[in-house]
Scaffold this motif. Structure first.
Motif: not given
Length: 168
Positions: A21-40
Motif C-alpha cells: 500500500g502506501e509508504m510506511s516506515g522504511s519500506h514502501g511503494l515508489a513509482e519511477i517513470p521511465l524514459p521511452e528508451e528504457l521502457l522499450s
C-alpha cells in the motif's frame, strides 16, 4: 516535465495490491517513470533484466507498461539504489570534434601511461564513457554530477587537442 527517475509516492488504489500500500516506515511503494528508451528495453528483455536489477538494488519491481513506469517495493535505500542504477543505464550523447574522436578511439584500450586518456577520464568522473564507432560522438553513462564532470573533461580534452598542432 518531471526529472528523469524522479520517485512518486504510491498512487494508491491503482497500484497492484501485491506490491503493498502506501509508504510506511522504511519500506514502501515508489513509482519511477521511465524514459521511452528504457521502457522499450525492459519490454524487449523482459523479466530476466528486471530480476537482475531487483537483486542488485534489493527491491521488488513490476513494470507497468501502460503508465511507462517501474513500481518498486522495498526500503528507501533500495529505491535510491534503483534510481542510481537506472541513471547509469541511460546515456547522455555528446558530439566531439573529429580530431578528439580519433584520439579517443586510438587511446581507448590503453590502461596506463600518458595516453590512457579514456581510463583517466572515466576514473575522474565516475561514469562510463562509450565512444560511438560510426560517428564522432560519445555516450556518457552515469548520473548528475558525474555527467557534468565528464562533459567538462571532454571539453578540456577537445580544447587541448585544438591548441596542439602537429608540424606539417
Amino acid at each position: 516535465a518531471e526529472a528523469p527517475f524522479s520517485v512518486r509516492a504510491s498512487p494508491g488504489p491503482r497500484c497492484p495490491s501485491h506490491l503493498g500500500g502506501e509508504m510506511s516506515g522504511s519500506h514502501g511503494l515508489a513509482e519511477i517513470p521511465l524514459p521511452e528508451e528504457l521502457l522499450s528495453s525492459f519490454c524487449r528483455r523482459g523479466r530476466r533484466k528486471l530480476r537482475e536489477i531487483q537483486a542488485a538494488c534489493g527491491v521488488e519491481l513490476r513494470l507497468d507498461r501502460a503508465r511507462g513506469a517501474l513500481l518498486a517495493t522495498g526500503p528507501a535505500s533500495g529505491v535510491e539504489a534503483l534510481r542510481r542504477h537506472l541513471a547509469g543505464l541511460v546515456g547522455h550523447r555528446r558530439d566531439v570534434s573529429l580530431a578528439a574522436w580519433a584520439e579517443l578511439m586510438r587511446t581507448r584500450t590503453f590502461e596506463e601511461g600518458e595516453d590512457a586518456t579514456m581510463l583517466r577520464m572515466q576514473e575522474e568522473c565516475g561514469c562510463r564513457i562509450h565512444i560511438e564507432r560510426s560517428a564522432p560522438e560519445v555516450v556518457i553513462f552515469g548520473e548528475g554530477h558525474g555527467v557534468l564532470v565528464a562533459e567538462g573533461l571532454l571539453a578540456d580534452f577537445e580544447r587541448r587537442g585544438a591548441e596542439t598542432s602537429v608540424p606539417a
